[in-house]
Design a protein around this motif. Structure first.
Motif, mmCIF file in Angstrom:
data_model
loop_
_atom_site.group_PDB
_atom_site.id
_atom_site.type_symbol
_atom_site.label_atom_id
_atom_site.label_comp_id
_atom_site.label_asym_id
_atom_site.label_seq_id
_atom_site.Cartn_x
_atom_site.Cartn_y
_atom_site.Cartn_z
ATOM 1 N N GLY A 65 0.888 -1.075 -0.002
ATOM 2 C CA GLY A 65 0.050 -0.078 0.004
ATOM 3 C C GLY A 65 0.835 1.359 0.093
ATOM 4 O O GLY A 65 2.067 1.311 0.451
ATOM 5 N N CYS A 123 -5.718 2.070 0.419
ATOM 6 C CA CYS A 123 -4.296 1.419 1.029
ATOM 7 C C CYS A 123 -4.722 0.822 2.347
ATOM 8 O O CYS A 123 -4.113 -0.339 2.902
ATOM 9 N N HIS A 124 -5.323 1.528 3.318
ATOM 10 C CA HIS A 124 -5.484 0.950 4.510
ATOM 11 C C HIS A 124 -6.439 0.002 4.583
ATOM 12 O O HIS A 124 -6.270 -1.024 5.339
ATOM 13 N N ILE A 171 -4.592 -3.030 3.321
ATOM 14 C CA ILE A 171 -3.685 -4.026 4.256
ATOM 15 C C ILE A 171 -4.350 -4.674 5.247
ATOM 16 O O ILE A 171 -4.200 -6.034 5.503
ATOM 17 N N PHE A 198 3.888 -1.120 3.710
ATOM 18 C CA PHE A 198 3.113 0.170 3.431
ATOM 19 C C PHE A 198 4.466 1.247 3.174
ATOM 20 O O PHE A 198 5.432 1.372 3.795
ATOM 21 N N THR A 224 -3.648 0.865 10.936
ATOM 22 C CA THR A 224 -3.233 0.235 9.823
ATOM 23 C C THR A 224 -1.854 -0.525 9.973
ATOM 24 O O THR A 224 -1.560 -1.858 9.977
ATOM 25 N N VAL A 234 0.931 -4.467 10.191
ATOM 26 C CA VAL A 234 1.643 -4.472 8.908
ATOM 27 C C VAL A 234 3.116 -5.138 9.045
ATOM 28 O O VAL A 234 3.777 -5.131 10.008
#
Length: 485
Positions: A97, A105-106, A109, A121, A144, A148
């Motif tokens: 992302g 993106c968030h 993920i 990210f 987020t 990750v």
């Protein structure tokens, strides 16, 4: 090792910008290195469905509601069904992302972790800690990045900012800068002679170029304030301004108020492939941004042989060496003074702008960026040892070195989210549980067996591989051998 990678962001072509260019260039170089890369973004005007770009780069333009500056409406869960479908069709292993303000993106993920995929990210921006918008963005980022696998930042300043905003382990954050395709940003003519080029005379016109979105954070208010002052002090200076945004009206009003239409050329929005043609018309590139994590455009300007005047904010001081730039505080008086110094330096021939292109070409390369990003993928996939990837520190055993290798177990994920705040932690845990339930529902009612696997784009063979195949074909064909003899 090769991987199937999905780049996910709200920001991609046809919209111009640094994030968009970064995603495209990184993806094409990863494809050159043998990986399969797709891009997932929202639908733009006239672009919906699946598009193929150069080198077989596949782009999924998902129809979604856009609310502000090409950012989609955050819904948390509604993106999951189509995201799952794309990931299964393309057999994705890693979801990458981009951009803190990208809802896609968030959400991607979060969904990728629920599906048992590794995630990366990349942060391209700097944010504060005091205003309401930054507080909300930082809390979302904390949500987020709690689960990750690794984070990439485009500058060391950006890394410090992201580590503080999301309370991250610094060893889980790598710094990989942007780059430029130097061949696409060549000066009009490169002087090969050792003697310096003819200096700009006192009566020669100096053109100052500005290419930027006309928003507050890009310093447009500063630009509006300094243009009349510079033009009143230097009659032989002209401005070329390219870009659009809400501050364009203020810029036009300033030009009308000061009757400067003949000295300031407003080009409006331009495409990325037109940037070089605009830059080579100037001598100085002015970048009055109030916040910037990297600033790819100033590298492009230097590659075109322009002397750069920019504000000393964010990661900008890390980008170019001092002989290519003049720095200023993000203040009106200091920016006017810095621009005056740049004009004087050009007129006295104190800087060799004709050498900038070759110097930039040796400093930045997308191939290098792709190699370093590939190493991040290898680290999170376990294809290199943890101590080799994160670094080994005496007295710090890997059993007790923190939760760097992210577990997919639901209880471990909930523990990480629960630590995000008294109330936010409970809300985040609830979101994860709902996400898992949606995933179970999708697996039961829309089984993977019913989703067709997409065929991969045929890869180009290198010359060595072509020669090997040609030799094999000749060996296996006696008739052809006989005719050749």
């Amino acid at each position: 090792m090769t991987y199937n990678i999905a780049m996910v962001s709200d920001f991609f072509f046809p919209q111009p910008g640094g994030v968009e260019s970064h995603i495209y260039q990184l993806s094409t170089k990863l494809i050159d290195r043998g990986h399969k890369v797709i891009i997932i973004t929202h639908a733009y005007e006239g672009r919906t469905g699946v598009r193929y770009l150069t080198n077989g780069l596949k782009v999924y333009h998902v129809p979604f509601l856009v609310i502000y500056r090409e950012s989609t409406m955050p819904t948390v869960f509604s993106f999951f069904p189509i995201f799952r479908n794309i990931v299964i069709r393309e057999q994705i292993q890693i979801v990458h992302g981009h951009a803190s303000l990208s809802s896609f993106c968030h959400e991607a993920i979060l969904h990728a972790r629920t599906m048992g995929l590794r995630t990366v990210f990349t942060d391209h921006s700097l944010f504060g800690f005091a205003d309401a918008g930054s507080i909300l963005t930082n809390k979302l980022l904390k949500f987020t990045l709690s689960d990750v696998d690794h984070v990439i930042c485009v500058s060391h300043t950006c890394k410090e900012n992201t580590v503080l905003r999301a309370s991250l382990d610094p060893l889980m954050v790598s710094v990989i800068p942007n780059a430029v395709v130097a061949e696409n940003f060549r000066p009009l003519e490169q002087v090969e002679a050792l003697e310096p080029p003819k200096p700009i005379g006192p009566n020669d016109t100096i053109t100052i170029v500005v290419i930027s979105r006309l928003f507050y954070n890009k310093g447009t208010d500063l630009l509006i304030a300094i243009i009349p002052r510079i033009l009143s002090s230097y009659p032989n200076v002209r401005f070329i301004i390219a870009g659009s945004g809400p501050k364009a009206i203020d810029m036009e009003q300033m030009l009308e108020r000061n009757v400067l239409q003949d000295k300031v050329e407003m080009l409006g929005p331009i495409r990325h492939e037109e940037v070089r043609d605009v830059m080579v018309r100037g001598h100085i590139y002015l970048h009055p941004s109030l916040t910037e994590a990297f600033g790819t455009v100033i590298v492009e300007a230097a590659s075109c042989g322009l002397y750069v005047v920019c504000t000393r904010v964010g990661g900008i001081p890390e980008v170019l060496p001092q002989h290519m730039t003049t720095f200023a505080k993000p203040e009106e008086d200091d920016l006017v003074m810095a621009t005056s110094k740049a004009i004087a330096a050009l007129r006295s021939n104190k800087v060799r702008t004709d050498r900038f292109h070759d110097q930039v070409k040796t400093m930045y390369s997308w191939t290098d960026v792709a190699q370093r990003t590939e190493r991040v993928y290898m680290g999170i996939q376990g294809d290199i040892r943890p101590e080799e990837f994160y670094g080994y520190y005496p007295g710090q055993g890997w059993e007790a070195s923190g939760d760097r290798v992210r577990s997919f177990a639901l209880i471990d994920r909930l523990k990480r989210y629960y630590g995000c705040g008294v109330w936010a932690g409970k809300l985040f845990c609830l979101c994860v549980v709902i996400d898992v339930l949606i995933y179970v529902f999708l697996e039961m009612w829309f089984p993977r067996a019913n989703i067709d696997i997409a065929r991969s784009w045929p890869k180009k063979l290198k010359q060595k591989d072509r020669n090997q195949l040609s030799g094999t074909a000749t060996t296996n064909n006696p008739e052809r051998m006989g005719s050749a003899s």
